[in-house]
Design a protein around this motif. Sequence first.
Motif, PDB file in Angstrom:
ATOM      1  N   ILE A 587       0.878  -1.172   0.000  1.00 59.17           N
ATOM      2  CA  ILE A 587       0.000   0.000   0.000  1.00 59.17           C
ATOM      3  C   ILE A 587       0.910   1.216   0.000  1.00 59.17           C
ATOM      4  N   ARG A 588       0.956   1.926  -1.090  1.00 67.17           N
ATOM      5  CA  ARG A 588       1.920   3.025  -1.224  1.00 67.17           C
ATOM      6  C   ARG A 588       1.190   4.358  -1.192  1.00 67.17           C
ATOM      7  N   LEU A 589       1.184   4.990  -0.037  1.00 68.52           N
ATOM      8  CA  LEU A 589       0.589   6.313   0.113  1.00 68.52           C
ATOM      9  C   LEU A 589       1.521   7.357  -0.487  1.00 68.52           C
ATOM     10  N   GLN A 590       0.948   8.350  -1.121  1.00 67.71           N
ATOM     11  CA  GLN A 590       1.733   9.395  -1.768  1.00 67.71           C
ATOM     12  C   GLN A 590       1.752  10.707  -0.985  1.00 67.71           C
ATOM     13  N   LEU A 591       1.017  10.762   0.130  1.00 67.86           N
ATOM     14  CA  LEU A 591       1.020  11.946   0.997  1.00 67.86           C
ATOM     15  C   LEU A 591       0.701  13.210   0.198  1.00 67.86           C
ATOM     16  N   GLY A 592      -0.363  13.120  -0.570  1.00 68.09           N
ATOM     17  CA  GLY A 592      -0.773  14.280  -1.345  1.00 68.09           C
ATOM     18  C   GLY A 592       0.242  14.679  -2.388  1.00 68.09           C
ATOM     19  N   GLY A 593       0.960  13.710  -2.910  1.00 66.16           N
ATOM     20  CA  GLY A 593       1.982  14.002  -3.908  1.00 66.16           C
ATOM     21  C   GLY A 593       3.284  14.518  -3.329  1.00 66.16           C
ATOM     22  N   GLN A 594       3.381  14.558  -1.993  1.00 69.89           N
ATOM     23  CA  GLN A 594       4.570  15.118  -1.340  1.00 69.89           C
ATOM     24  C   GLN A 594       5.495  14.046  -0.779  1.00 69.89           C
ATOM     25  N   ARG A 595       5.169  12.777  -1.031  1.00 68.46           N
ATOM     26  CA  ARG A 595       5.924  11.716  -0.378  1.00 68.46           C
ATOM     27  C   ARG A 595       7.419  11.787  -0.675  1.00 68.46           C
ATOM     28  N   ASN A 596       7.786  11.784  -1.936  1.00 67.61           N
ATOM     29  CA  ASN A 596       9.203  11.743  -2.287  1.00 67.61           C
ATOM     30  C   ASN A 596       9.948  12.962  -1.757  1.00 67.61           C
ATOM     31  N   GLN A 597       9.335  14.121  -1.917  1.00 62.02           N
ATOM     32  CA  GLN A 597       9.987  15.339  -1.471  1.00 62.02           C
ATOM     33  C   GLN A 597      10.133  15.364   0.045  1.00 62.02           C
ATOM     34  N   TYR A 598       9.082  14.980   0.753  1.00 61.77           N
ATOM     35  CA  TYR A 598       9.122  15.018   2.215  1.00 61.77           C
ATOM     36  C   TYR A 598      10.097  13.980   2.765  1.00 61.77           C
ATOM     37  N   ILE A 599      10.011  12.765   2.275  1.00 61.15           N
ATOM     38  CA  ILE A 599      10.902  11.711   2.779  1.00 61.15           C
ATOM     39  C   ILE A 599      12.349  12.033   2.464  1.00 61.15           C
ATOM     40  N   SER A 600      12.595  12.588   1.287  1.00 58.90           N
ATOM     41  CA  SER A 600      13.969  12.928   0.918  1.00 58.90           C
ATOM     42  C   SER A 600      14.487  14.104   1.725  1.00 58.90           C
ATOM     43  N   GLY A 601      13.735  15.213   1.738  1.00 57.46           N
ATOM     44  CA  GLY A 601      14.204  16.420   2.417  1.00 57.46           C
ATOM     45  C   GLY A 601      14.193  16.296   3.924  1.00 57.46           C
ATOM     46  N   ALA A 602      13.013  15.979   4.493  1.00 55.24           N
ATOM     47  CA  ALA A 602      12.917  15.843   5.953  1.00 55.24           C
ATOM     48  C   ALA A 602      13.774  14.687   6.435  1.00 55.24           C
ATOM     49  N   GLY A 603      13.876  13.634   5.625  1.00 55.78           N
ATOM     50  CA  GLY A 603      14.707  12.496   6.028  1.00 55.78           C
ATOM     51  C   GLY A 603      16.166  12.873   6.159  1.00 55.78           C
ATOM     52  N   PHE A 604      16.661  13.666   5.196  1.00 56.43           N
ATOM     53  CA  PHE A 604      18.063  14.074   5.272  1.00 56.43           C
ATOM     54  C   PHE A 604      18.325  14.936   6.503  1.00 56.43           C
ATOM     55  N   PHE A 641       9.216  21.714   6.859  1.00 51.97           N
ATOM     56  CA  PHE A 641       8.783  20.695   5.906  1.00 51.97           C
ATOM     57  C   PHE A 641       7.489  20.022   6.373  1.00 51.97           C
ATOM     58  N   THR A 642       7.371  19.821   7.683  1.00 55.11           N
ATOM     59  CA  THR A 642       6.192  19.153   8.227  1.00 55.11           C
ATOM     60  C   THR A 642       4.953  20.040   8.133  1.00 55.11           C
ATOM     61  N   VAL A 643       5.124  21.328   8.393  1.00 53.51           N
ATOM     62  CA  VAL A 643       4.002  22.255   8.215  1.00 53.51           C
ATOM     63  C   VAL A 643       3.542  22.239   6.763  1.00 53.51           C
ATOM     64  N   ASP A 644       4.494  22.194   5.849  1.00 61.03           N
ATOM     65  CA  ASP A 644       4.139  22.128   4.431  1.00 61.03           C
ATOM     66  C   ASP A 644       3.370  20.844   4.133  1.00 61.03           C
ATOM     67  N   LEU A 645       3.799  19.726   4.690  1.00 59.83           N
ATOM     68  CA  LEU A 645       3.125  18.448   4.449  1.00 59.83           C
ATOM     69  C   LEU A 645       1.692  18.473   4.974  1.00 59.83           C
ATOM     70  N   VAL A 646       1.529  19.009   6.190  1.00 58.18           N
ATOM     71  CA  VAL A 646       0.208  19.023   6.810  1.00 58.18           C
ATOM     72  C   VAL A 646      -0.766  19.911   6.038  1.00 58.18           C
ATOM     73  N   THR A 647      -0.266  20.952   5.414  1.00 59.82           N
ATOM     74  CA  THR A 647      -1.149  21.928   4.757  1.00 59.82           C
ATOM     75  C   THR A 647      -1.192  21.777   3.243  1.00 59.82           C
ATOM     76  N   CYS A 648      -0.497  20.791   2.689  1.00 63.90           N
ATOM     77  CA  CYS A 648      -0.363  20.726   1.234  1.00 63.90           C
ATOM     78  C   CYS A 648      -1.692  20.488   0.528  1.00 63.90           C
ATOM     79  N   ARG A 649      -2.648  19.829   1.185  1.00 70.18           N
ATOM     80  CA  ARG A 649      -3.941  19.545   0.557  1.00 70.18           C
ATOM     81  C   ARG A 649      -5.013  20.548   0.947  1.00 70.18           C
ATOM     82  N   LEU A 650      -4.661  21.531   1.756  1.00 72.63           N
ATOM     83  CA  LEU A 650      -5.639  22.526   2.168  1.00 72.63           C
ATOM     84  C   LEU A 650      -5.850  23.553   1.070  1.00 72.63           C
ATOM     85  N   PRO A 651      -7.009  24.204   1.070  1.00 76.15           N
ATOM     86  CA  PRO A 651      -7.197  25.318   0.136  1.00 76.15           C
ATOM     87  C   PRO A 651      -6.128  26.389   0.371  1.00 76.15           C
TER      88      PRO A 651
END
Length: 784
Positions: A587-604, A641-651
């Motif tokens: 089951i591969r969630l995409q986190l509103g299309g932010q998965r790769n960017q968030y995992i890469s940036g926040a992960g580093f 980065f986390t604030v961006d992830l939480v709000t990425c799908r908001l209007p």
Amino acid sequence: YTPAYFARWKVSASDLMLLLVISMAAVVVRCYKLSNPANVVFDEVHFGKFAGKYLNSTYFFDLHPPLAKMMFAAVGRLAGYDGVFDFKSIGLDYIAANVPYVAMRLMPALLGAATVPATYATVRACGYAMDTAALAALLVCVENGLVTQSRLILLDSPLVFFTVLTLLCWSMFWTVQDRPFSRVWWAWLLATGLTMGCAASCKWVAFFLIPTIGLSTLHDLWDKIADQSLSPARWSMHFGARAIALICMPVAVYIGWFSVHFAVLSTTGGDAAALSPEFQVTLDGAKQMVTDRDVYYGSEIRMRSTNARSGFLHSHLHPWQHDKGSGQQQVTIYSYADANNVWVVEPAYNRTVDTSQGLVPVRNGDVLRLRHKTTGRFLHSHDKRPAMSNDKNKFELSGYGFANFSGDSNDNFRVDILEGDPDIQGSATELQSIYSRFRLVHTNLHCMVFNSRKKLPKWAFEQIEVNCMRNCLPRMSTWHVEHAFHPNTTAGAPVRKASYRPLGMLGKIWEYNKLMADSNQNLIGDHPFAARPQHWPWLRRGTAYWGGPGRLIYQLGNPLIWWGSLAALAVFATVRMVLFLLDKRRIRLQLGGQRNQYISGAGFFALAWTCHYVPFFLMGRELFTHHYFPALWMAIIVMAFTVDLVTCRLPRLLRSAVYVAVAAAVLHAFHTFSYITYARTWTKDACLRAKWLPTWDLDCEHAIGGLKGTVPPVAEPVLVDSKPENGVDQAVPKAADQVSNDPKYVQPEFINLPLDNGSGNKMIQPQLVQALPADNDDQAHNEL
């Protein structure tokens, strides 16, 4: 984590405009009332003083690398500082002494301000939008702890600046991965190594950049192995480029700044006593030791502990006073050369040496005795425990003997020469000054004369303990003769001489760094504001820096930023774990299309935070909240980065509202604690309301309405720092306004707080500090 998803950042006109606004705001925040207070604050007592040492070319020892200190010295020189003001205590008045302290504080303030636009650029390089980059920059801009630290003559602002610059360069390097070996590719890669070397040259905390960058590099090279379009030769080029830029470059920069350090500090000073003699002779004004080379029976010698560099084998006419001891004469290690360090080489008990054919040299394996020249007693050991240990393998060393007593077999020691100088013939078989390294082995107890490096109690004048230890390693049981003289040497006859060989530059750098490591390891104390790593992320407490009437500086971070960044790290860890488990179930969630960017940036940056935080749990030395600052910056990036992830799908409007709310909250907290950041005048009630946690030990008595927050109504006799007359300090009455402006009157508890060189007042040379208290029996040192 490798930031493989960092797209190339195309700097727009909007970016440039926002960078300009951010930079101007950062300069205002860092430089606001930079002259306040006009007194020495916290560890300015050390780093301001070191700037003066550089300007006077006088050698000193410090447990931190030299770059940041040399930067302060350079600014001081340009601003007209002459190096005379000694910064000797917190609260000294800069203005009265005409010290250009504002200019010296301006340098770290501007470096601190520069981290704000650098933060914006880093977030943009990671592929995030302008609003997220601006939020991250704002969080760094109004973080009270970073602001406080960057407004003073302290090392942490240069450290954080070069750390941020390193990760910015590394992030920018990842934006040009599609152009390997191009000029811009090489520029960002080499810039990463350059700034990493500069960061390590400020404080050793920057060494945690090595695993941060190193793990990212290894992950990248491992991925490149799987790239079938990449030939082995091409892969080797990638490996070699990274080795040159990320290993050779930082090492060269580190060595280069130390070379400048030693070139400037060319004149010997008091701290040089902690150095090896081979190091000391490279300094101008140092005593050039030249002594008789050969050691004979009957020679008067002075023995130095070879590897610890803590001093000489010493004795004085005072008995051991510990309960386990014999009450015989103390034998210690003393840092200074004086008459009580001199021993006479004599044959073993009940043995004689035939001197009819001339002087008899001491050879490897000889059994002998050492008689203390001043008191006439022999170096002695027996089945008594030493003062600082109950170990059954350690025995007391003492001076033993009395009138008409010829001694006993417990005075006998065997000379075991461990090594000689390969260029000096006979130094491995016959005992020679300077060139022979040897151990003294007690023939009855089979123990070696051992430097424990422990400071003795005051009844032993806080000198260094030496005992006799079985099964010890050579490092602390190795000695050499530094001075030898035989009274029967024929006048005018040629006598072979020995002298120390000066260390080369690399040898000096290696020795100095070993001393730094020893000093850091031994930095153990009970500073009232020390804090362990488990208390840092949730901001259990801060550090008191300075206090005056109605004002104080208390280094405390912006709690909303600290707690928010800690929560963001927890969110990332949770998200990463959930994604891992779901991936196992395909089951591969995409986190509103932010998965790769968030995992890469926040992960580093979470990896960087881990590398800069977790190792502190392994350290036994004294630590402080400001050691967390580099890791805090990385946690702030994860928070953005986390604030961006939480709000990425908001209007869009709602997302903007969240960003504004976060900004408003941290700005309110910044203003609340700005009183202790800028030493602004505030009331006791306001101070008490600012104690959001009961563990925040703000001294609200310094606020208006507190016991120390008002001007004393009448003059009182107060001791001032004036030259004593006839050995008696003079109590000089001061007027009421003089008393109120005297920081030593209004804030005695801050004046007397133990400090350190960047971490509390343990600013000491390794080994030497333990032997500084004078031996009351040593006339030569008392005269010194």
